[in-house]
Motif scaffolding. Sequence first.
Motif, short mmCIF file in Angstrom:
data_model
loop_
_atom_site.label_atom_id
_atom_site.label_comp_id
_atom_site.label_asym_id
_atom_site.label_seq_id
_atom_site.Cartn_x
_atom_site.Cartn_y
_atom_site.Cartn_z
N LYS A 114 -1.37 20.96 -7.52
CA LYS A 114 -0.23 21.57 -7.80
C LYS A 114 1.16 21.18 -7.20
CE LYS A 114 2.19 25.84 -7.57
NZ LYS A 114 1.95 27.09 -6.73
N SER A 115 1.11 21.03 -5.89
CA SER A 115 2.17 20.63 -5.17
C SER A 115 2.34 19.13 -4.86
CB SER A 115 2.35 21.22 -3.99
OG SER A 115 1.40 21.21 -3.05
N LYS A 116 1.52 18.21 -5.66
CA LYS A 116 1.41 16.97 -5.30
C LYS A 116 2.72 16.21 -5.39
CE LYS A 116 -2.21 14.57 -6.86
NZ LYS A 116 -3.17 14.18 -7.85
N PRO A 117 3.56 15.55 -4.37
CA PRO A 117 4.86 15.36 -4.51
C PRO A 117 4.79 13.96 -5.11
CG PRO A 117 4.15 15.43 -1.98
CD PRO A 117 3.03 15.62 -3.20
N GLN A 118 3.89 13.12 -4.60
CA GLN A 118 3.83 11.60 -5.02
C GLN A 118 2.40 11.32 -5.37
OE1 GLN A 118 5.45 10.02 -1.37
NE2 GLN A 118 7.51 9.06 -2.67
N GLU A 119 2.24 10.30 -6.43
CA GLU A 119 0.98 9.84 -6.66
C GLU A 119 0.74 8.54 -5.45
OE1 GLU A 119 -1.14 9.70 -10.00
OE2 GLU A 119 0.53 10.79 -11.10
N THR A 120 -0.58 8.74 -5.06
CA THR A 120 -1.11 7.70 -4.15
C THR A 120 -2.37 7.00 -4.56
OG1 THR A 120 -2.13 9.29 -2.64
CG2 THR A 120 -0.05 8.84 -2.09
N ILE A 121 -2.50 5.58 -4.20
CA ILE A 121 -3.82 5.18 -4.39
C ILE A 121 -4.40 4.68 -3.43
CG2 ILE A 121 -3.46 4.78 -6.79
CD1 ILE A 121 -2.83 1.97 -6.31
N ARG A 122 -5.63 4.59 -3.11
CA ARG A 122 -6.08 3.88 -1.88
C ARG A 122 -6.21 2.61 -2.21
NH1 ARG A 122 -8.29 7.64 1.57
NH2 ARG A 122 -8.38 9.56 0.83
N VAL A 123 -5.88 1.73 -1.28
CA VAL A 123 -5.89 0.04 -1.29
C VAL A 123 -6.57 -0.49 -0.16
CG1 VAL A 123 -4.57 -1.86 -1.79
CG2 VAL A 123 -3.78 0.15 -2.69
N ASN A 124 -7.34 -1.30 -0.31
CA ASN A 124 -8.17 -2.10 0.60
C ASN A 124 -7.17 -2.69 1.59
OD1 ASN A 124 -9.71 -3.56 2.22
ND2 ASN A 124 -11.38 -3.80 0.43
N VAL A 125 -7.40 -2.59 2.91
CA VAL A 125 -6.48 -3.19 3.53
C VAL A 125 -6.39 -4.56 3.78
CG1 VAL A 125 -5.81 -3.22 6.28
CG2 VAL A 125 -6.43 -1.23 5.61
N ASP A 126 -7.69 -5.20 3.58
CA ASP A 126 -7.61 -6.70 3.23
C ASP A 126 -6.88 -7.31 2.29
OD1 ASP A 126 -9.57 -6.74 5.34
OD2 ASP A 126 -11.20 -6.78 4.05
N LEU A 127 -6.53 -6.36 1.26
CA LEU A 127 -5.88 -6.98 0.03
C LEU A 127 -4.26 -6.78 0.43
CD1 LEU A 127 -5.71 -7.62 -2.80
CD2 LEU A 127 -5.48 -5.13 -3.46
N ILE A 128 -4.12 -5.83 1.30
CA ILE A 128 -2.56 -5.82 1.55
C ILE A 128 -2.27 -6.96 2.81
CG2 ILE A 128 -0.71 -4.36 2.82
CD1 ILE A 128 -2.06 -1.99 1.56
#
Lengths: 917, 141
Positions: A304-318
């Motif tokens: 309900k109170s989700k302010p921002q959508e987030t996704i999980r990203v593999n650190v290796d990719l970053i």
Amino acid sequence: MNENYDVDIITEFIQESRDHLESIEPDLLQMEQDGSSVSKDVINSVFRAIHSIKGASGFLGFEALAELSHVMENILMKIRDGEMMPDPDKIDALLQGFDKARDMIEDVHNSNAMPYKHELDKLNAILEGRPKQVPDTKKTEKSSPTENNIENDEILNEFAKDCLKQLQIIKQAIEDIKQTDIQLKEVHDHVNVISKKMNEIKTGSKFFSLDPIFHLSDTLQTLFNALGEGDLYLNSKIYNPINEIIDKMEEVFKNIYTCNDISFDKEIETLNALLHDETSISEPDQSQTISTSIDTPEPPKVEKSKPQETIRVNVDLIDRMMNLAGELVLNRNQLRQEVEDIAFESTKLTSIIQNVDSVTSEIQEKIMQMRMQPIGRLLNKFTRIVRDLSRQLSKEVELKIEGKDVELDKTILEGLSDPLTHLIRNSMDHGIETPDEREKKGKPRKGELRIKTFHEGGQVNIIVKDDGRGINATKVMEKAITNGIIPADRANLMSEMEKINLILLPGMSTADEISDISGRGVGMDVVKTNIEALGGYIELESNLDKGTSIQIRLPLTLAIMPSLIIGVSGKRFAVPQVNVQELILIHAKEISQKIEKIGEAEVLRLREKILPLVSLSDVLGIERTYTQAISEERLPDQRMHLVDRRDTSETSGHPETEKRIENQPPPDANERRVHMNRRNSWRSDINVVVSKLGTQIFGLMVDELFDNQEIVVKPLLNHIKDCKCFAGATIMGDGKVAMILDIMGIAEASNLRFAEINSEEERRKREEETRLKADLEKAESILLFNNAFEEYFALPLDRISRLELIASDSIYTSGNRNYVNYRDEGLPLIYLENLIPIRPFPEKLREFYLIIPKTGDHSFGIVVSQILDSVVIAVNLRKDATTPRGLLGTAFIDGEFTMFLNTDELISMIQETYATG
Amino acid sequence: MDNHQFITFKIDDNLMGIEIVNVQEINSVLDITPVQQAPDYVLGLINLRGSTVTVFDLGIRLGLNQRKITNESKNIILKKETVGLLVDQIGDVVEARQNEIQPPPANIKGIKDKFVAGIIRLQDDLLILLSAEKILQYEGA
């Protein structure tokens, strides 16, 4: 049986659970602190977190974890319902329970084999310590541990049984909602319960591939969420179909094996109709809902109170993207350089380049941001550590954390964990005293430990400060001498702060006793090494009995380093900006004034300080060169020291001239002049990069200074890692490789004798002081006065007998002599302008002063217009052939040219005029 | 599996080879930034498409003379670690069966033994096979 599940689901579960655990700990500590007044939100948050873990672990077959979390959930429920107080013992048990849960989650596949009886017993003891009924005993069976190699059927049965119970609860909750008469707050709570139960059913059915149930429960959950948000009201129009559907679900769970033959399509349709009929809420389309909520058993409130959508990203990719961005920046720089000339002619090209420029910079910045994490993530765990240690050490300590929002690169954050923990432990163990001890010292019983994080100059500062007993500088120094870390003679020259910072060297541990917590002699040096490995600095400050403050400075990120590009002998190097304090240009003609030699070392005088100077070319073993003023070619510089005067050796002939004489006809006059003037040419100016290394600074002499650049750090091959002078390499805009200097390595390699320099500085300071003191002793009291108002005169006070204010009309004139009536005698007056070449006494003064000097037999009065002041001052009188008779000399006092009278001379002069006149 | 391919090159008059699987590329990027106080065989760093590569003077590395950079000089960029080997001249690729490779005799022409993996007798020459692994290995200061 857990390996039957999709690896992705388990990974997801681990990640979710980690997040939950991370949020649980601070909440628990908050509960402990606030006691019975703790806010419901905090308890609910813990509750929800552990509940999610319990639910998922149960279905995934991690029975041990499920059982453990189940018991904890029950305790939390009691606390929530006010049946239990969250006192330290309970929180202790819970914390231990969560620690175990964390261990299990980190090694989830072996979690069932982990011993957890100890934690469980402790928790159960707490739970059973109360006679009151456990409100949800009906649930306890649900996740009781089962055999590891259990049959699939059995789990499914278990699941069905469990779902039936969940449905019971849901039905009850729906009933309750009806009773409460649409009071939104309570409806919300009930709906939360329903939504959670539904979520468990949903998650479970997904795992068992019970698709019809999954879809149905998912739709139901959506519906309940809508109810919870007040978008829907539970009237009979909704209530009846829902009840029917739930009844039907019950039927299915009673015969679980037939489940897949059943279709709930009709029911889902009904529910969707309800949803869209009654409300204007815009739910995302079904498929999307499923894909985002399958593996996330999050409570609906969060959604309900989700302010921002987030996704999980593999650190290796970053990381990979980070490298690519780095290379992009590099190529951008090269491109810019390459087209610079052409771009002048084409405005279109210029604007394209500018676009590429800004986009590249932004990409780089955003990717860096992706790696940034708030330091609060790390600092929060110290609340727990401080709490546990306080209990263990029987100390009272309050931890204050400031600046949790400051963000740091993930890598740095990770590397910071160990050293910071070490510092906190040190403070707790050695720094902060026991409450009794503190009371005796007149301090509050409760010690204070402060962690403050803030940005400054593109760096992150972390200060760990306690108000404990502080560090005894002398003790540290003695220890360092005993352990042979520094020679005694050098130690004595050290400042208090330097002595304290000795504690950072290997082989130093001053703790009187070794304790569990710290003090094994491998402490602070490891902290220092760790911090330095992150490109940071650490520095201690301490006052005995007042406390210790440890400052850590860190770069924001490791991969890109703001650097100053410098040049030596035509080669470029990068100096990390963190090491640069200031830049100084010494003009060729000032070299001999500003640079001097102490022993073999060259030093620079900079604002009362003496900086040791290091020539970069010498340290690196590059030939010192200079640019020949006329031909602009680089020639080797033969001077050993910059202060060595070239012109003096000119006559005796130095290697260069000699060579010239050998190989060429004698240099013509012009060339010789150029050569002579080399010391004054701008090409001989010296650039000094004042480099800082913790508390110590030194000057790095370089030939050229270029601009500041953000450089991409490339690691060095191990073959060249032993060259301590380099921290890495980078590629410059023109595509050439440049080395990044390691300032610490350079200081070490050049064998800087800071102590020697410091002692010289001390010596000079003492010299200066004695000189000042001597001057003070020489100082005398003098009276300052005017004759004409714009001219200043002075007389030493000890030469004056009296000072009188006289009215102008009391002057008698006899011949060329003037008298006043002074003590019934005629006192002859001296008008200074009659004896000394100065401006005349101002006319028409109604009153004036008489200075009656100490003389032998004859008394005179010197006429002055006004008395200014009497001062104590050391005067450096100037007297030479031009000083007129009657004056002792002249000096500047407060910036005014002042004449000092010689009373004896003045008197003989006046007597001479009498005699002649 | 029996067949091995070697890139051959010249160091002075010696014909040498490195197994092709260890080689990433051969180029003539010779704009080398020296690294002060590095071991003598480290010539410096080059920029290879945005990455830094450490270039060894293969002559010195093997215990022979320093290379002189000529028009024919080439860098053999090795895989694994980013190291380039400066050689005088690149030759053909030589294919050989395992049984054609002979163990190295002791002390060939002043080359440090440990770098030599074996030899192949060609019709009119001797191909000295080098061990890329040993060349990359750092012995410490």
